[in-house]
Design a protein around this motif. Structure first.
Motif: not given
Lengths: 173, 67
Positions: A153, A156, A159-160, A163-164, A166-167, A170-173
């Motif tokens: 774990n 994980m 990096s999780l 990554l979350i 960044i996600a 990206i969704v908000l931009i």
């Protein structure tokens, strides 16, 4: 644009920090299990070879052990030393219940500690040695499990987190 | 072309990100969560393009005069 960039960075840093905190819990648990093992070895030496009474043994182990778990031993010493009518098992359980929230140990480890307290301090030396052997075995098993969990774990979680973050950005931009 | 190119880039970024997440989760032995992230990615992208799809359908409808 400028504000957007700053807030994106803040979001990524925050989620990465959350990931790091989660992964730190796994590292910390393994470390504390090892320290607990050492503390029990100290306690065994105090009881079996120095033949100290339990409150004194507890006090000395509390002084020597790691800062995250020394409170368990210190509290047991305080409760036993104040002579307010707790049995050893009750004092031990109370110390564990009060202090386990501050450590990274989980409920399984708590069960092992409480089981250990049930036989602590009212049989002869041979039985005490057996009790210690049992705790060592169980702690070793827990260490192995904790190590596997950490391997699985730690990376994980780290990096999780990033990554979350960044996600979300990206969704908000 | 009314659609801004930004949307395409956004969707591409989400795709890359989801695939990386997928790899990370599979490597640490969590196939179920990997599948869930893929599904979540698909749903997010769908929500982004749903407006455009509905526009497309209305355009088709008006083109063939199907009111």
């Amino acid at each position: 644009m400028f504000v957007k960039t700053i807030f994106s960075i803040i979001i990524i840093v925050a989620t990465a920090a959350i990931g790091y905190i989660f992964s730190y819990g796994y590292v910390q648990r393994l470390q504390q299990l090892k320290n607990l093992y050492l503390s029990f070895q100290l306690l065994e030496t105090e009881i079996i070879y120095s033949s100290n009474p339990l409150p004194i043994a507890m006090e000395r182990v509390g002084k020597k052990s790691n800062k995250y778990i020394c409170n368990i031993f210190n509290d047991t010493y305080k409760i036993l030393n104040s002579k307010i009518g707790y049995s050893i098992e009750e004092a031990w359980n109370k110390a564990i219940n009060d202090n386990l929230m501050k450590t990274s140990l989980n409920n399984e480890d708590k069960e092992i500690l409480i089981d250990f307290g049930k036989n602590l301090g009212f049989t002869d030396k041979e039985n005490q040695i057996k009790n210690f052997q049992l705790v060592y075995l169980q702690l070793q098993k827990q260490q192995k499990i904790a190590e596997q969990l950490k391997m699985k774990n730690e990376k994980m979680c780290k990096s999780l987190g990033v990554l979350i973050g960044i996600a979300i950005v990206i969704v908000l931009i | 072309m009314n659609v801004s190119v930004d949307l395409i880039f956004k969707i591409a970024a989400i795709g890359i990100l989801v695939s990386v997440l997928n790899q990370v989760l599979i490597r640490s032995g969590r196939e179920e969560q990997a599948m869930m992230t893929t599904l979540v990615g698909i749903v997010v992208v769908l929500f982004m393009v749903i407006q455009l799809i509905s526009n497309l359908f209305t355009t088709v409808k008006t083109m063939f005069q199907l009111y």
